[in-house]
Design a protein around this motif. Sequence first.
Motif, mmCIF file in Angstrom:
data_model
loop_
_atom_site.group_PDB
_atom_site.id
_atom_site.type_symbol
_atom_site.label_atom_id
_atom_site.label_comp_id
_atom_site.label_asym_id
_atom_site.label_seq_id
_atom_site.Cartn_x
_atom_site.Cartn_y
_atom_site.Cartn_z
ATOM 1 N N GLY A 256 1.378 -10.361 -13.381
ATOM 2 C CA GLY A 256 1.103 -10.828 -12.196
ATOM 3 C C GLY A 256 0.773 -9.768 -11.190
ATOM 4 N N TYR A 257 0.744 -10.419 -9.911
ATOM 5 C CA TYR A 257 0.520 -9.414 -8.963
ATOM 6 C C TYR A 257 0.945 -10.301 -7.310
ATOM 7 N N LEU B 46 -1.360 -6.364 -4.073
ATOM 8 C CA LEU B 46 -0.317 -5.161 -4.448
ATOM 9 C C LEU B 46 -0.138 -5.208 -5.934
ATOM 10 N N TYR B 47 -0.090 -4.228 -6.846
ATOM 11 C CA TYR B 47 0.077 -4.174 -8.058
ATOM 12 C C TYR B 47 1.291 -3.298 -8.444
ATOM 13 N N TYR C 38 -9.274 0.937 -0.650
ATOM 14 C CA TYR C 38 -8.202 1.272 -1.256
ATOM 15 C C TYR C 38 -7.023 1.938 -0.450
ATOM 16 N N VAL C 39 -5.964 1.374 -0.323
ATOM 17 C CA VAL C 39 -4.969 1.794 0.612
ATOM 18 C C VAL C 39 -4.036 2.870 0.082
ATOM 19 N N ASN C 40 -4.036 3.280 -0.925
ATOM 20 C CA ASN C 40 -3.371 4.371 -1.610
ATOM 21 C C ASN C 40 -3.911 5.186 -2.788
ATOM 22 N N VAL D 72 3.417 1.391 -6.214
ATOM 23 C CA VAL D 72 2.445 0.416 -6.141
ATOM 24 C C VAL D 72 1.294 0.770 -6.178
ATOM 25 N N ARG D 73 0.233 -0.145 -6.516
ATOM 26 C CA ARG D 73 -1.187 0.135 -6.011
ATOM 27 C C ARG D 73 -1.780 -0.904 -5.332
ATOM 28 N N VAL D 74 -2.290 -0.709 -4.053
ATOM 29 C CA VAL D 74 -2.578 -1.749 -2.718
ATOM 30 C C VAL D 74 -3.965 -1.548 -2.538
#
Length: 211
Positions: free
Chosen positions: A65-66, A110-111, A156-158, A202-204
């Motif tokens: 999930g995310y 957010l992953y 892409y936030v980060n 995290v990947r955001v």
Amino acid sequence: QGEPRESKTFYRYDNRKGLQMTFKIIKDFLPVEVATRINKVFTGPFPAWNFFENAASPNDKAGHGYFHIKAFDFGCPVDFFSMEQNAMAELRPMIEYLNLKYIRRVKCNLYARTHKIVQHGKHYDDTAYNENFRPYDINAGEHPWSKPGEKTILYYVNSNDGYTEYFPENKKSIKVPSVFNTALYTDENILHCSSTCTDQPVRVTININFR
């Protein structure tokens, strides 16, 4: 809107509807001070994220999930409106900088980090327009979302080793890496999938649907 930004257009092509589609990756998308603030806030402890058990759809078999925030959601159905005020307050400089005429949805994703990259299921984004089911209400014809042509920015936030992979019809897939202050722009709803990352907590990303 500041200095010109580097942009890479992969192609424009005739799809099955005979339309021209644009697919661009834009580096240095926002002023650095805006991008840095968004990175600090949305990779930190401040926002109240909501968990969803499937990253793509109920049919997603990835088993991962995310978290998401629907910062702004408008017009589907026509009289529907919701806003997460704290998130939109932080995103306001971004929205003002983009100067978009109509915004339907701003959604933050957010992953969480995984030991190995998990690729989520392929899916299309939800759109307000559906050619097989248009009449959200009797006034739909006067509403900006009553016709096709919605555009998307995926921001892409980060930076991390995750990605978004796109599968345009009759073309090779395109894998877009997650790079800080980079955005993907497209004017067509393309089959795609997201992923987790392994090298950051995290990947955001932030998804904006607009006209």
